[in-house]
Each structure stands twice: as structure tokens, then as C-alpha cells.
Scaffold this active site. Structure first.
Site, PDB file in Angstrom:
ATOM      1  N   GLY A  14       0.821  -1.209   0.000  1.00 44.92           N
ATOM      2  CA  GLY A  14       0.000   0.000   0.000  1.00 44.92           C
ATOM      3  C   GLY A  14       0.850   1.251   0.000  1.00 44.92           C
ATOM      4  O   GLY A  14       0.496   2.269   0.596  1.00 44.92           O
ATOM      5  N   ALA A  15       1.973   1.186  -0.714  1.00 45.75           N
ATOM      6  CA  ALA A  15       2.967   2.268  -0.651  1.00 45.75           C
ATOM      7  C   ALA A  15       2.858   3.253  -1.806  1.00 45.75           C
ATOM      8  O   ALA A  15       3.689   4.150  -1.920  1.00 45.75           O
ATOM      9  CB  ALA A  15       4.378   1.676  -0.625  1.00 45.75           C
ATOM     10  N   GLY A  18      -1.040   7.787   0.055  1.00 42.73           N
ATOM     11  CA  GLY A  18      -1.411   7.917   1.454  1.00 42.73           C
ATOM     12  C   GLY A  18      -0.287   7.727   2.438  1.00 42.73           C
ATOM     13  O   GLY A  18       0.859   8.125   2.199  1.00 42.73           O
ATOM     14  N   ILE A  19      -0.611   7.074   3.565  1.00 44.79           N
ATOM     15  CA  ILE A  19       0.395   6.910   4.616  1.00 44.79           C
ATOM     16  C   ILE A  19       1.506   5.964   4.182  1.00 44.79           C
ATOM     17  O   ILE A  19       2.631   6.063   4.666  1.00 44.79           O
ATOM     18  CB  ILE A  19      -0.228   6.449   5.948  1.00 44.79           C
ATOM     19  CG1 ILE A  19      -0.784   5.025   5.866  1.00 44.79           C
ATOM     20  CG2 ILE A  19      -1.301   7.415   6.414  1.00 44.79           C
ATOM     21  CD1 ILE A  19      -1.215   4.479   7.221  1.00 44.79           C
ATOM     22  N   GLY A  20       1.207   5.041   3.266  1.00 42.33           N
ATOM     23  CA  GLY A  20       2.247   4.138   2.786  1.00 42.33           C
ATOM     24  C   GLY A  20       3.335   4.879   2.033  1.00 42.33           C
ATOM     25  O   GLY A  20       4.520   4.657   2.255  1.00 42.33           O
ATOM     26  N   SER A 135      -7.248  -0.348  12.648  1.00 48.83           N
ATOM     27  CA  SER A 135      -8.098   0.825  12.843  1.00 48.83           C
ATOM     28  C   SER A 135      -8.542   0.854  14.297  1.00 48.83           C
ATOM     29  O   SER A 135      -8.057   0.089  15.123  1.00 48.83           O
ATOM     30  CB  SER A 135      -9.293   0.770  11.888  1.00 48.83           C
ATOM     31  OG  SER A 135     -10.019   1.977  11.937  1.00 48.83           O
ATOM     32  N   TYR A 160     -15.479  -3.610   6.687  1.00 50.09           N
ATOM     33  CA  TYR A 160     -14.192  -2.965   6.967  1.00 50.09           C
ATOM     34  C   TYR A 160     -13.802  -3.155   8.428  1.00 50.09           C
ATOM     35  O   TYR A 160     -12.671  -3.538   8.741  1.00 50.09           O
ATOM     36  CB  TYR A 160     -14.262  -1.484   6.622  1.00 50.09           C
ATOM     37  CG  TYR A 160     -13.027  -0.711   7.027  1.00 50.09           C
ATOM     38  CD1 TYR A 160     -11.846  -0.834   6.300  1.00 50.09           C
ATOM     39  CD2 TYR A 160     -13.035   0.110   8.152  1.00 50.09           C
ATOM     40  CE1 TYR A 160     -10.704  -0.144   6.678  1.00 50.09           C
ATOM     41  CE2 TYR A 160     -11.899   0.807   8.531  1.00 50.09           C
ATOM     42  CZ  TYR A 160     -10.737   0.669   7.797  1.00 50.09           C
ATOM     43  OH  TYR A 160      -9.607   1.348   8.181  1.00 50.09           O
TER      44      TYR A 160
END
Length: 305
Positions: A14-15, A18-20, A135, A160
């Protein structure tokens, strides 16, 4: 300024956004060997080009892609010090993947479970850390191990929340099974971060959160930046339980070891049963590795090299 103890090989899923992506930039700037993994070939290669690092493209809605990714990582990296399972999402109308699983369950839990299991021997040999982006799980409904695909009770937010709870349970069971072998694991809540996450959801709740995030004042009050959200990944990746930085098996928020606000998250028996059920669902894809240790059945050495 903190002194960097070790230069690490860090695989970050997930890079591409976003945060990745924010975590990849910081970890690279700190001198680590960062390996970026993403679903979008264009975005993933753009981050890799920017940082001049290796990249791999894999779509977690396809378990064949996950297996190929594991094979590529094993071939390319004799040592993996950190596996950060950060890829995930919340989606809209209930859909099944080509593998027959509900999309949220597969992308957020089953795919990273498979990736970790297929890399497990290498991770143990490297005395690695496995990190799970979870989360808050405060509002997650009860997990039904007989209905992980949500055939009976699907809605985007419930699916989710269940998957993020599964991330925490996977972490605690991974710790229980393999911390004595040298592996460490942690899950964490990065906070409510304003990114492209949930951009394609039909959930009214998620759309409301994204709407407020577009308002400058409310956005700053309600949501963190990707850089702020990435801090937890960077802190865990650069530290280790051996160095006394964090505790294996724990759940973190703002660099603090906290108890998840959901009783299921600390249910050791549920964690064990989820692991067993996940292996059952993936049995055909785990047949060439030992179920208990994750080592190649033909290797006999337990190293996976």
C-alpha cells in the site's frame, strides 16, 4: 535527532499513496532499503522512481498476484527485516473477487495473511517485524468465522471493521506462534487520515468523513495528514522489541501500547480459530509450505533459503 540503529530492508505494501507513500519517503530518507508494493502500476512506479528504490505491483483482489509477489520478494531479498502490511480499503457494493471471497475480507485480511505465511520462513530467519495497519475497531461488530464473506450481513463499514479486527487478531496469533522463533509483530491505528482511502465507497458514513476532510478548518480538526499517519509505521519499523522500543503482540496508537476498544480484539481463542480458518480457506495455496512453521516442506532447514 534520533540515531538510526540499523539499516533495514523494509517491504511496505500500500505504498503508492497515502500513509504508505509518506512512510516510504521517511524510511528511505533515514537510509533504509525500502521496497514499495502497490496495486496501481503507474503510482507505484512513480514512487519508486522518485525514491530510486525497487517496486513490485500486486493486486490483492487476486491471490495469484499475492503468490507471485511473495516469490519475487523471496528471490530478490535474502533478508527482510520488516514486512509492513499496510494495503487495504473500504469498498461499496458487495462484490466477490476472482478467488470467490468478499472483496474487503480478501484485500484487508486474507491477502496479507497469505503474503506473510508465504514469507514466514524468510521473516523468521531475518528476525523480522511484521506490522499491520489496523483501525480503531471500537464499532466493529462481532466476527462470524462461519461467515467471513458477510453473505448474511454485509455493509461496507461492517465489513471494513471486521477486517481491521482480523488484522489485530492475526497479529496477536502471529506473535503467539512465532515470537519464540525470533519474529515480532504489532498492529496499530494510524488515526483518521485524509487520503484517497475509501474514495470509491458507497458508505454514507465514509463519504461524510471525506466531505468534512475537504473543509480546511474541519479537516484539520477531524483528520490527520498522511505524514502524521505514517509516523506509527516509521516508529515501529525503525524500532524493535529487542531494543525495548515496543512490545511484540501489542496494538499501538500514537506510539502507545493500548488495549483495543473491542473485547473480541483480545480474545486469544478467537485469534487462534481465525488463523486456522484462514489457513483452511487458503489450503491449496499453502500446500507447499509447512502449516505450523511456514517453512518449505522439502527444505528441512527451516530457513526458507
Amino acid at each position: 535527532m534520533e540515531v538510526l540503529r540499523d539499516r533495514k530492508v523494509i517491504v511496505l505494501t500500500g505504498a503508492s499513496d497515502g500513509i504508505g507513500a509518506a512512510a516510504a519517503r521517511r524510511l528511505h530518507a533515514d537510509g533504509h532499503t525500502v521496497v514499495v508494493v502497490g496495486r496501481s502500476a503507474e503510482k507505484t512506479r512513480a514512487i519508486a522512481k522518485e525514491l530510486e528504490v525497487d517496486s513490485h505491483v500486486a493486486d490483492f483482489t487476486r491471490l495469484d498476484d499475492v503468490e507471485r509477489l511473495a516469490d519475487e520478494l523471496l528471490a530478490a531479498y535474502p533478508r527482510i527485516d520488516v514486512l509492513a502490511n499496510n494495503a487495504g480499503g473500504v469498498f461499496g457494493v458487495r462484490t466477490k473477487t476472482v478467488d470467490g471471497f468478499e472483496k474487503t475480507f480478501q484485500v484487508n485480511h486474507l491477502a496479507p495473511f497469505l503474503l506473510t505465511r508465504r514469507l514466514l520462513a524468510r521473516l523468521i530467519a531475518s528476525r523480522a517485524s511484521v506490522l499491520q495497519t489496523s483501525s480503531t475497531v471500537r464499532f466493529a461488530k462481532r466476527i462470524d468465522l462461519d461467515d467471513l464473506d458477510h453473505d448474511r450481513d454485509y455493509d461496507p463499514v461492517h465489513a471494513y471493521g471486521a477486517s481491521k479486527l482480523e488484522n489485530i487478531l492475526f497479529t496477536s496469533e502471529l506473535h503467539r506462534r512465532h515470537h519464540a522463533d525470533g519474529l515480532s509483530a504489532a498492529s496499530f491505528y494510524p488515526g483518521n487520515v485524509l487520503t484517497n482511502f475509501a474514495s470509491d465507497t458507497t458508505s454514507s458514513i465514509m463519504r461524510t468523513v471525506r466531505f468534512f476532510g475537504t473543509k480546511p478548518v474541519l479537516g484539520k480538526l477531524l483528520l490527520s495528514t498522511p505524514e502524521q499517519g505514517a509516523d506509527q509505521i516509521v516508529w515501529l519499523a525503525e524500532g524493535s522489541p529487542e531494543g525495548g522500543d515496543w512490545r511484540s503482540g501489542a496494538y499501538y496508537y500514537k506510539r502507545k501500547d493500548v488495549e483495543p476498544k473491542n473485547p473480541q480484539a483480545v480474545d486469544a481463542d478467537l485469534a487462534r480459530r481465525l488463523w486456522v480458518r484462514s489457513e483452511e480457506l487458503l489450503a491449496g495455496r499453502l500446500s507447499d509450505i509447512d502449516i505450523d512453521t511456514g517453512t518449505d516442506t522439502d527444505a528441512g532447514t527451516g530457513t526458507g533459503f
